[in-house]
Design an enzyme around this catalytic site. Structure first.
Site, PDB file in Angstrom:
ATOM      1  N   HIS A 133      -5.357   1.330  -6.602  1.00  0.00           N
ATOM      2  CA  HIS A 133      -4.917   2.419  -5.733  1.00  0.00           C
ATOM      3  C   HIS A 133      -6.115   2.961  -4.954  1.00  0.00           C
ATOM      4  CE1 HIS A 133      -1.336   5.398  -5.433  1.00  0.00           C
ATOM      5  NE2 HIS A 133      -2.014   5.377  -4.296  1.00  0.00           N
TER       6      HIS A 133
ATOM      7  N   GLU B 126       1.718   2.040 -13.209  1.00  0.00           N
ATOM      8  CA  GLU B 126       0.376   2.339 -12.707  1.00  0.00           C
ATOM      9  C   GLU B 126      -0.227   3.444 -13.553  1.00  0.00           C
ATOM     10  OE1 GLU B 126      -1.413   4.242  -8.668  1.00  0.00           O
ATOM     11  OE2 GLU B 126      -0.103   2.500  -8.356  1.00  0.00           O
TER      12      GLU B 126
ATOM     13  N   VAL C 166       0.842  -1.192   0.000  1.00  0.00           N
ATOM     14  CA  VAL C 166       0.000   0.000   0.000  1.00  0.00           C
ATOM     15  C   VAL C 166       0.881   1.248   0.000  1.00  0.00           C
ATOM     16  CG1 VAL C 166      -2.006  -1.063   1.089  1.00  0.00           C
ATOM     17  CG2 VAL C 166      -0.190  -0.101   2.532  1.00  0.00           C
ATOM     18  N   ALA C 167       2.153   1.083  -0.353  1.00  0.00           N
ATOM     19  CA  ALA C 167       3.111   2.197  -0.373  1.00  0.00           C
ATOM     20  C   ALA C 167       3.071   2.862  -1.750  1.00  0.00           C
ATOM     21  CB  ALA C 167       4.510   1.676  -0.037  1.00  0.00           C
ATOM     22  N   ARG C 168       4.035   2.569  -2.580  1.00  0.00           N
ATOM     23  CA  ARG C 168       4.093   2.997  -3.968  1.00  0.00           C
ATOM     24  C   ARG C 168       4.612   1.828  -4.788  1.00  0.00           C
ATOM     25  NH1 ARG C 168       1.226   6.344  -2.475  1.00  0.00           N
ATOM     26  NH2 ARG C 168       1.301   8.627  -2.708  1.00  0.00           N
TER      27      ARG C 168
END
Length: 322
Positions: free
Chosen positions: A284, A265, A234-236
């Site tokens: 996201h 993404e 859930v970061a990048r």
């Protein structure tokens, strides 16, 4: 008491929720200030000319060209890497972010992902779609080790929500000497990180994207994880090497992955990650919550009141060093 500065809200919305909701939340919390919503580019250009306080999701160089009185930009995102930070510093504009807004909802998202893989709900869903009443093996979260990379608001919220599940927790942060809510805390040094990964059943990535964390989890780290491990990102996207992850999932180096962020993404429709049965993908979406604008407005309104009472644009909540 100084003059009450007006607040300009820029037009870009967050998470598909109308920006009007954010403006309304600010007006509710700042009844004695003028809160103006700029809904078009022209209104933004006109409004920013005299505005001391501006808030929104982005701020471009072109818009900064029009700013003559800007003292504070309250960014609606936790990350500020997309802003013209050097120029804001040159203009002596104070910047704040939305750190902390996402703690509860992303913490719940991570917990849901872990429980889904623990009880293998994805397999249950597949059998339900086939009208198939047939038992399948599951796992238990109890007794597992969960490693959380990043102990900011999101990481801490995740650890707090794991408290009742009788798990061992390891935190990874830049300054391990600061400690944290986990049973143990280690730094980003290779040996310390790999020692933690070697005993990790659930690896949660909840850190900002920096030079240190870009590509942090690659082939070597995925091989170090036990075969029953699950990675939750859930970061990048770039914190996790995509090619290495695909290989690890295909070859059984790890059990699965839950990805709210990807690299690239958006994830292309023909990407092989979509077709792997041991991957859960959300677009996201972990940051979405109906409380987003309210929590953001709490932070911004508190800072506006500070400025109004003190006349100072320093010492604000969530102030970002430029």
């Amino acid at each position: 008491m100084t003059d009450r500065p007006d607040v300009l809200v820029l037009r870009k919305a967050a998470h598909g929720m109308p920006i009007e909701q954010y403006a309304a939340a600010l007006r509710e919390r700042l009844p004695h200030h003028e809160v103006t919503l700029a809904r078009t580019p022209e209104q933004e250009r006109e409004g920013i000319r005299d505005a001391e306080i501006v808030t929104g999701m982005w701020l471009t160089d072109d818009l900064l060209d029009e700013a003559e009185a800007l003292r504070l930009f309250a960014c609606g995102y936790a990350g500020t890497g997309h802003l013209p930070r050097e120029r804001l510093a040159q203009l002596d504009v104070t910047v704040t972010n939305a750190s902390g807004v996402h703690g509860p909802n992303i913490g719940e998202h991570v917990l849901g992902a872990i429980l889904a893989f623990s009880r293998r709900f994805h397999e249950g869903f597949r059998r339900q779609r086939r009208n198939e009443w047939r038992s399948f093996e599951t796992h238990e979260l109890q007794g597992s080790t969960v490693t959380v990379v990043g102990l900011g608001a999101i990481g801490e919220s995740t650890v707090n929500r794991l408290a009742g599940f009788d798990v061992e927790t390891i935190g990874v942060r830049y300054s391990p000497e600061k400690g944290g809510p986990t049973d143990r805390v280690v730094g980003f040094e290779d040996d310390d990180l790999h020692d933690a990964l070697a005993e990790t059943e659930y690896l949660v990535l909840a850190c900002p994207l920096t030079e240190t964390t870009q590509g942090l989890i690659g082939t070597s780290e995925l091989v170090t994880l036990p075969p029953e491990a699950v990675v939750v990102n859930v970061a990048r996207g770039p914190v996790l090497d995509t090619d290495a992850l695909v290989t690890a999932l295909q070859r059984g180096w790890i059990r699965g992955a839950s990805l709210d962020v990807t690299d690239p993404e958006p994830l292309p429709a023909d990407h092989e990650l979509w077709d792997l049965g041991n991957v859960q993908i959300t677009p996201h979406n972990a940051g979405h919550t109906p409380e987003y604008y309210g929590r953001l407005a709490d932070i911004v309104a508190s800072n506006v009141r500070h400025v109004t009472e003190s006349g100072e644009y320093d010492g604000l909540a969530n102030q970002v060093p430029l």
